[in-house]
Structure formats: structure tokens, C-alpha cells
Scaffold this active site. Structure first.
Site, PDB file in Angstrom:
ATOM      1  N   GLY A 114     -23.149 -12.246  21.644  1.00  0.00           N
ATOM      2  CA  GLY A 114     -23.991 -12.846  20.672  1.00  0.00           C
ATOM      3  C   GLY A 114     -23.265 -13.564  19.358  1.00  0.00           C
ATOM      4  O   GLY A 114     -23.704 -14.661  18.812  1.00  0.00           O
ATOM      5  N   GLU A 141     -22.435  -9.723  13.290  1.00  0.00           N
ATOM      6  CA  GLU A 141     -23.291  -9.623  14.367  1.00  0.00           C
ATOM      7  C   GLU A 141     -24.282 -11.183  14.493  1.00  0.00           C
ATOM      8  O   GLU A 141     -24.387 -11.333  13.273  1.00  0.00           O
ATOM      9  CB  GLU A 141     -24.269  -8.420  14.133  1.00  0.00           C
ATOM     10  CG  GLU A 141     -25.653  -8.015  15.010  1.00  0.00           C
ATOM     11  CD  GLU A 141     -25.396  -7.868  16.368  1.00  0.00           C
ATOM     12  OE1 GLU A 141     -24.564  -8.719  16.985  1.00  0.00           O
ATOM     13  OE2 GLU A 141     -26.106  -6.998  16.897  1.00  0.00           O
ATOM     14  N   ASP A 175     -32.239  -6.737  14.594  1.00  0.00           N
ATOM     15  CA  ASP A 175     -33.670  -6.734  15.142  1.00  0.00           C
ATOM     16  C   ASP A 175     -34.178  -5.212  14.585  1.00  0.00           C
ATOM     17  O   ASP A 175     -34.607  -5.020  13.495  1.00  0.00           O
ATOM     18  CB  ASP A 175     -33.672  -7.073  16.436  1.00  0.00           C
ATOM     19  CG  ASP A 175     -35.247  -7.221  17.083  1.00  0.00           C
ATOM     20  OD1 ASP A 175     -35.970  -7.534  16.307  1.00  0.00           O
ATOM     21  OD2 ASP A 175     -35.221  -6.961  18.287  1.00  0.00           O
ATOM     22  N   PHE A 223     -38.517 -14.935  19.164  1.00  0.00           N
ATOM     23  CA  PHE A 223     -37.192 -14.652  20.062  1.00  0.00           C
ATOM     24  C   PHE A 223     -36.936 -15.949  19.886  1.00  0.00           C
ATOM     25  O   PHE A 223     -37.171 -16.981  20.275  1.00  0.00           O
ATOM     26  CB  PHE A 223     -37.849 -14.344  21.622  1.00  0.00           C
ATOM     27  CG  PHE A 223     -36.654 -13.659  22.323  1.00  0.00           C
ATOM     28  CD1 PHE A 223     -36.358 -12.477  22.298  1.00  0.00           C
ATOM     29  CD2 PHE A 223     -35.743 -14.649  23.168  1.00  0.00           C
ATOM     30  CE1 PHE A 223     -35.142 -12.031  22.978  1.00  0.00           C
ATOM     31  CE2 PHE A 223     -34.792 -14.205  23.697  1.00  0.00           C
ATOM     32  CZ  PHE A 223     -34.503 -12.709  23.532  1.00  0.00           C
ATOM     33  N   ARG A 269     -26.800 -20.271  24.806  1.00  0.00           N
ATOM     34  CA  ARG A 269     -25.846 -19.725  23.824  1.00  0.00           C
ATOM     35  C   ARG A 269     -25.172 -21.270  23.550  1.00  0.00           C
ATOM     36  O   ARG A 269     -24.601 -21.089  22.253  1.00  0.00           O
ATOM     37  CB  ARG A 269     -24.761 -18.954  24.470  1.00  0.00           C
ATOM     38  CG  ARG A 269     -25.280 -17.542  24.911  1.00  0.00           C
ATOM     39  CD  ARG A 269     -23.970 -16.710  25.112  1.00  0.00           C
ATOM     40  NE  ARG A 269     -24.480 -15.570  25.933  1.00  0.00           N
ATOM     41  CZ  ARG A 269     -24.915 -14.396  25.349  1.00  0.00           C
ATOM     42  NH1 ARG A 269     -24.761 -14.194  24.161  1.00  0.00           N
ATOM     43  NH2 ARG A 269     -25.081 -13.305  26.127  1.00  0.00           N
TER      44      ARG A 269
HETATM   45  P1  IMP Z   1     -31.007  -4.510  17.306  1.00  0.00           P
HETATM   46  O1  IMP Z   1     -30.479  -3.111  17.948  1.00  0.00           O
HETATM   47  O2  IMP Z   1     -32.784  -4.242  18.130  1.00  0.00           O
HETATM   48  O3  IMP Z   1     -31.447  -4.522  16.232  1.00  0.00           O
HETATM   49  O4  IMP Z   1     -30.924  -5.649  18.232  1.00  0.00           O
HETATM   50  C1  IMP Z   1     -30.010  -6.286  18.173  1.00  0.00           C
HETATM   51  C2  IMP Z   1     -29.542  -7.281  19.121  1.00  0.00           C
HETATM   52  O5  IMP Z   1     -30.734  -7.556  20.088  1.00  0.00           O
HETATM   53  C3  IMP Z   1     -28.926  -8.341  18.816  1.00  0.00           C
HETATM   54  O6  IMP Z   1     -27.447  -8.318  19.051  1.00  0.00           O
HETATM   55  C4  IMP Z   1     -29.255  -9.357  19.818  1.00  0.00           C
HETATM   56  O7  IMP Z   1     -28.196  -9.480  20.866  1.00  0.00           O
HETATM   57  C5  IMP Z   1     -30.450  -8.912  20.419  1.00  0.00           C
HETATM   58  N1  IMP Z   1     -31.481  -9.642  19.918  1.00  0.00           N
HETATM   59  C6  IMP Z   1     -32.430  -9.319  18.865  1.00  0.00           C
HETATM   60  N2  IMP Z   1     -33.337 -10.495  18.681  1.00  0.00           N
HETATM   61  C7  IMP Z   1     -33.133 -11.368  19.458  1.00  0.00           C
HETATM   62  C8  IMP Z   1     -33.460 -12.717  19.870  1.00  0.00           C
HETATM   63  O8  IMP Z   1     -34.643 -13.100  19.320  1.00  0.00           O
HETATM   64  N3  IMP Z   1     -33.094 -13.272  20.860  1.00  0.00           N
HETATM   65  C9  IMP Z   1     -32.094 -12.886  21.537  1.00  0.00           C
HETATM   66  N4  IMP Z   1     -31.416 -11.664  21.223  1.00  0.00           N
HETATM   67  C10 IMP Z   1     -32.078 -11.040  20.362  1.00  0.00           C
HETATM   68 MG    MG Z   2     -26.177  -8.519  20.581  1.00  0.00          MG
END
Ligand code: IMP
Ligand code: MG
Length: 181
Positions: free
Chosen positions: A46, A101, A105, A154, A167
Site C-alpha cells: 500500500g 505506511e 487503522d 474504506f 491502487r
Molecule cells: P491496521 O493493522 O488495522 O492498522 O491496518 C493497517 C492496514 O490495513 C493498512 O496498511 C492497509 O493496508 C489496510 N487498510 C486499513 N484501512 C484501509 C482502507 O480504508 N482501505 C484499504 N486498506 C485499508
Molecule cells: Mg497495508
């Protein structure tokens, strides 16, 4: 690939992203001023667009490396268990490290990745995320720099995918489903 039809509504323009990156790069260049041992670590996949634009704005000698942590798969749900799928190529002991990053999230990914990298004894470890969804946090994690704080939507584009698509959009947009589940 998602079967459910959706459209993408623009949330952050390419121009706003570029302006924000310029200002973040100035702060980061100031923070690491004088160092000749900075490694910028992009989290695959990402962050690939963000890291490309960010490093070109840094007024510092940099090396670039990549790390891949397990992610959502093709779903929209975060996995709480994070695994390292692809390790760095280079050593980071005594180096300055900036982890790049796309989105923070729940916080699980960056919390895990920074703990993992700290065991290698970098001189300094800092983190930057283009987007932050503070309302979704499950573990206490705060990146050192954030591009934009966004609501619980999202999003896709600028490197960020939904089931591997979108992407290549130059802007950040939110996914809006056009039919009920
Ligand atoms: P976390 O571990 O929940 O903080 O997630 C982080 C990862 O989730 C990010 O690196 C993204 O790849 C993915 N992610 C979180 N939110 C989104 C979104 O709204 N769209 C696409 N990928 C997301
Ligand atoms: Mg990611």
C-alpha cells in the site's frame, strides 16, 4: 475481486496530497538533518506510491528498503494477527529508520512492525502514515507523522487497494456500494 458494485467518491485530491507531502518532507528532513544513514522502509504494498513521492521530496541521503506484513487479504476487515511475509534486505542496526505506511487503522500492523524492527536496535525509529483513522484504533499506536486524519470510511487510490484494485488512482477516494448487501 468484489462482486458487489461500487463507485469511488474523491476524498483527497492529488494536489492536496502533493502539498501535504511537501510539508511533511520538510519536517522529516529537519528531524533527520545531518544523518547519512537514513533507511526509508516502505510497507508493501500500500505504501509504494506514497514512498516514491515522499523520498523525492526529502533533502537527505536516503536508502530505500521494503517490508511486507500480512494484511487484510481481499476483505475489508483488519486481521489482528500480524505476520512478517517479507523481511528487509538490509541491516538497520545503528541506522536511522523511517517506516512508511499507507493507513493506520486498528493500529495492529504498525504496532507489530515497530516492535519487530526495534529488536534490531536501530539508532532511531520513526513512523509516518499517509492516512489515519483514529476512531478505529484497537491498540495504542501513534505515528510520528500523519498526512491526513480521516473518518471511518474504506478508502482506495494512491497505492491503496480494495481487493487489489484501484491502487493506480492518483487521488484518495472512498468506496460507496451502490447496491444493498
Ligand atoms: P491496521 O493493522 O488495522 O492498522 O491496518 C493497517 C492496514 O490495513 C493498512 O496498511 C492497509 O493496508 C489496510 N487498510 C486499513 N484501512 C484501509 C482502507 O480504508 N482501505 C484499504 N486498506 C485499508
Ligand atoms: Mg497495508
Amino acid at each position: 475481486m468484489s462482486e458487489r458494485p461500487y463507485v469511488i467518491d474523491q476524498m483527497i485530491s492529488a494536489k492536496s496530497i502533493a502539498a501535504r507531502i511537501e510539508s511533511l518532507a520538510r519536517e522529516i528532513s529537519a528531524e533527520f538533518k545531518g544523518t547519512d544513514k537514513l533507511v526509508v522502509v516502505g510497507l508493501l504494498r500500500g505504501s509504494f506510491v506514497f514512498i516514491a513521492d515522499l523520498v523525492r521530496e526529502l533533502d537527505l541521503p536516503v536508502e530505500v528498503d521494503f517490508l511486507e506484513a500480512s494484511s487484510y487479504g481481499d476483505s475489508m476487515e483488519s486481521s489482528r494477527e500480524v505476520r512478517i511475509l517479507k523481511d528487509l534486505r538490509g541491516k538497520i542496526e545503528d541506522r536511522d529508520v523511517l517506516v512508511v505506511e499507507d493507513i493506520v487503522d486498528t493500529g495492529h500492523t504498525l504496532a507489530h512492525v515497530t516492535r519487530f524492527l526495534q529488536t534490531r536496535k536501530p539508532a532511531r525509529l520513526r513512523t509516518i502514515a499517509l492516512l489515519d483513522k483514529p476512531s478505529r484504533r484497537e491498540v495504542d499506536f501513534k505515528a510520528d507523522w500523519i498526512g491526513f486524519s480521516i473518518p471511518d470510511e474504506f478508502v482506495v487510490g494512491y497505492g491503496i487497494d480494495f481487493a487489489q484494485r484501484n491502487r493506480n488512482l492518483p487521488y484518495i477516494g472512498k468506496v460507496r456500494f451502490t447496491e444493498a448487501k
